[in-house]
Scaffold this active site. Sequence first.
Site, PDB file in Angstrom:
ATOM      1  N   TYR A 194       0.865  -1.186   0.000  1.00  0.00           N
ATOM      2  CA  TYR A 194       0.000   0.000   0.000  1.00  0.00           C
ATOM      3  C   TYR A 194       0.893   1.225   0.000  1.00  0.00           C
ATOM      4  O   TYR A 194       1.564   1.490   0.995  1.00  0.00           O
ATOM      5  CB  TYR A 194      -0.879  -0.054   1.246  1.00  0.00           C
TER       6      TYR A 194
ATOM      7  N   TYR B  34     -11.746  -5.123   7.307  1.00  0.00           N
ATOM      8  CA  TYR B  34     -10.431  -4.696   7.798  1.00  0.00           C
ATOM      9  C   TYR B  34     -10.543  -3.575   8.829  1.00  0.00           C
ATOM     10  O   TYR B  34     -10.070  -3.676   9.953  1.00  0.00           O
ATOM     11  CB  TYR B  34      -9.565  -4.205   6.625  1.00  0.00           C
ATOM     12  N   HIS B  35     -11.199  -2.495   8.429  1.00  0.00           N
ATOM     13  CA  HIS B  35     -11.223  -1.294   9.274  1.00  0.00           C
ATOM     14  C   HIS B  35     -12.108  -1.477  10.494  1.00  0.00           C
ATOM     15  O   HIS B  35     -11.999  -0.746  11.465  1.00  0.00           O
ATOM     16  CB  HIS B  35     -11.660  -0.100   8.444  1.00  0.00           C
TER      17      HIS B  35
ATOM     18  N   LYS C 104     -10.602  16.747  16.747  1.00  0.00           N
ATOM     19  CA  LYS C 104      -9.998  15.928  15.692  1.00  0.00           C
ATOM     20  C   LYS C 104      -9.889  16.831  14.480  1.00  0.00           C
ATOM     21  O   LYS C 104     -10.795  16.886  13.653  1.00  0.00           O
ATOM     22  CB  LYS C 104     -10.914  14.729  15.447  1.00  0.00           C
TER      23      LYS C 104
ATOM     24  N   ASP D 140      -8.110  13.722   8.634  1.00  0.00           N
ATOM     25  CA  ASP D 140      -7.890  12.364   9.109  1.00  0.00           C
ATOM     26  C   ASP D 140      -9.122  11.843   9.850  1.00  0.00           C
ATOM     27  O   ASP D 140      -9.645  12.494  10.730  1.00  0.00           O
ATOM     28  CB  ASP D 140      -6.666  12.392  10.040  1.00  0.00           C
TER      29      ASP D 140
ATOM     30  N   HIS E 183      -9.302   8.718  11.350  1.00  0.00           N
ATOM     31  CA  HIS E 183      -9.023   7.624  12.285  1.00  0.00           C
ATOM     32  C   HIS E 183      -9.311   8.105  13.696  1.00  0.00           C
ATOM     33  O   HIS E 183      -8.479   8.756  14.319  1.00  0.00           O
ATOM     34  CB  HIS E 183      -7.569   7.157  12.139  1.00  0.00           C
TER      35      HIS E 183
END
Lengths: 331, 666
Positions: B17, B171-172, B537, B541, B543
Amino acid sequence: MNLPEANAAAELAAAIASGDRAAIAGALNLLDDRRPDARAKATALLAHLQRAQDHATGQLIGITGPPGAGKSTLSAALIRVWRQRGLRVAVLAVDPSSPISGGALLGDRVRMQTSADDDGVFVRSLSNRGQFGGLSAEVWPMSIVLLAGFDIVLIETVGVGQREVDIARLCDTTCYVAQPGSGDSVQFLKAGILEVPHILVVNKDDMGAVARRTLAELGAALTRTHPDGHWQVPVLATSAASGTGVEALADVMQQHYELLRSQQQLAARRRRYQSYWLHKRLQDEFGSFGIERLGGEKALLAELEAQDMNLFEQYAALRQRLCSAPSATGK
Amino acid sequence: MSQATVKRDHPWLMRTYSGHSSARASNELYRTNLSRGQTGLSVAFDLPTQTGYDSDHPLARGEVGKVGVPINHIGDMEALFDQIPLGQMNTSMTINATAPWLLALYIAVAERQGVDPAALQGTTQNDVLKEFLSRGTYIFPPQPSVRLTTDLITYTVQHIPKWNPTNICSYHLQEAGATPTQELAFALSTATAILDAVRDSGQIPAERFPAVVGRISFFVNAGIRFVEETCKLRAFGRMWDTLARERYGVSDPKQRLFRYGVQVNSLGLTESQPENNVQRIVLEMLAVTLSKNARARAIQLPAWNEALGLPRPWDQQWALRMQQVLALETDLLEYGDVLDGSPVIEAKVQELIDGALAEIAQVDAHGGMVACIDNGYVKRELVQSHTRRMRNIESGELQIVGVNCYQESAESPLTAGEESGIMKVDERAEREQIASLQAFRAQRDSTKVAQALQQLRSAAAGGSNIMPPSIECARAGVTTGEWSAVLREVFGEYRAPTGIDIAPLNLAGSDALEQVRARVRCTGEELGRPLRLLIGKPGLDGHSNGAEQIAVKGRDAGFEIVYEGIRLTPAQIARAAQEEGVHLIGLSVLSGSHLELVEDILSEMKTAGIADIPLVIGGIIPAEDARRLQAQGLKAVFTPKDIDMNVIMDTMVTIIRAANGLDPAA
């Protein structure tokens, strides 16, 4: 009250009235502060604000209803309408606190702001500080500060059908947002548990048949004339998502406000409600024992409502009486 | 049996990646990686590209070229694949909200290379639903997002038959804290939500629908509990087969195959003793390769130093070599399924299936996956699982070597050097990208651009497939920001539920938590009011795990927490801090843009007259940057090394005390 303190209060009050955000935020911090010197300063500020304030300016609106009814999105949609009409809006958003840690998650302010650089919107979140379903003692003085700086002050709180009495005894106009498809609101209304609001709203009308049924049930459950008199309680449908019905809701809120003003009710109601809150604040600060010292709840409320004195000066005087009174042990 | 007679299976597709700085720099990296034996490409886009902003948009500041490559227009895409023949390449693109747009650019570049788009092979991640739960690069509300996803699927099934139009991502979900059962349940619920939407769109005739089911692929995580993870993959295969047969009537077994790619777990990679991540990664890779009947089609491995900062090309090469050693040196590919018939494995698989079916029933009871995103059900479940995991790490119930046990270590030569073992993105990259974007805009035919955007708007509003007008936009020289702006106008933007409104897990509280609670309470009393904390935040981003966990922990420790989710501007954060009267601001940044964002927030705080509120930050922040931030006045920098959240809470109380003239030690 000494002179420098009075001058500081006057200065702060003037800054608040001019819409100075830092001053407004600072005043809210001050009103939240329980330390004795802060309490004294807060009292001076409030006394000043109330003196300076025309009793009939600004509208204090309460929005309550069960969790998930869409209060925040509806508030956001109302704010957009008010901003388009050139009105400055402040919001007090009340969230529950954890009974164990006292901590709280406060949210939804971003939803309510149209943009970060719009000075016409101010949002303060508050935890209910253990007053379940109700409002903590700070809400009332904070609403007075915000009324000095904004055209509309909106108080949003979760109501579960039992403690809306707090918000109904604070605001000029109370709006109850019912959850479509839930019979709770209807039951509470019928049983008289729910303090009758001035406006009933079913949000999320895009839910269709369910929302329409709730709307009809609420209409049927209401006697329609508010106990305050002269006000037919409207039942409105809104969709915060599409914006439908929000303008109409803002119009109805405006009509209620005008009615209160035209009947000269606004000042008297505020006086009555404020007496209730003053009592609550004294109770919060000095406990039941303190209230007894002042002659008990009933007598105290009667005294507060009857006198034409500035409530906060009265409050200062009552605090003084309690603080300087000889203690029960007669030391 | 002699070595020569053994027939080895083909190895999986090996990818890394990658992407950074600019299209040209990334192209060089790709060609190097291919020359070293990589067999496919996996494109990482930067956050502005993923969230639909051009490199010169104010929100893009500091983010350009950081976590991936910036792609603004067809010129960038062409440079990215310079000298890479798209007709022979298999390209995976991690792109979601703007997936139709990036695929449109890819198609337009193929045309310029003289390649028939019908021959293209690769994958668009195109799973926006998981973006609302983890990762956070969504733009539009769930409903129009699903519509864009289905438009891309129906288009490629008809026009680019070998393309994998969506990679349903569990996945996430694991990165956000999902248990194996939750991973199975939420990923399969997402797949059915998407397939139902494709079916109901009426764009695909019923007899072709099995082909659509056959094109659905998955992107799965593999954690360190590799036996259970292997079983999870076997469970996935079985459940997908059943679902395809029973729900969608797919009769061809090939079209019911559970096809998946993998990136192994990043959540478990540690900043402390980072060399240990190498064996973690290898064991995790074993989970998705061991069982032949449940083996991954494509694998990309994280680099050992991901928790420290951006990996360098050498780190990525190391990750590729791990795959090559397993595929080429070991005897793994010489056997049939080595786990078939094991009663232990079988029992575990069945247990996972039963658990997942129960969880799927819960999702259905809450209105299905799309409704569960809007009402916050799934997000709350994930936050709760993650909170449980963090609590188990704190208590030592979950052992992590080098983190909560065996912490003592000799100094690592790997992180010692001048560059501290991580990649530095050239600070000039952003400026150069913006200059080239502006030059591109100046030379294009603006009438054509306007016409293409008008067609895009009509398709978006009218409901016809978004792909043809998007391809037209790509050819006309429309930019990423322009394409997204049109859709933002038509569909609106969205803020997902934060999921932090979960019930406290530890009511009684450990001794450590009780001590922090007492300190929070006392300090609040000394300062006259309860302690308030703003968790911000900033940037693009998404996450948000760290921010969410701090919010939940802060509430449990007795703070009043203001947290509004991802993607806030520095101005919004400063304004919120002022209006809410907070005692401390905590920022969370994982994209590497911490220096720029902190600079902006400090300046906004100064303007608002709240420069005296202490500011702390948490994220993937290299030591050198941490020193710079502290020199600018930040009171603390927390990194993945700071695993004990009671200590973080306690540090914040100390900072608040110091900032307000109280004895910090008390």
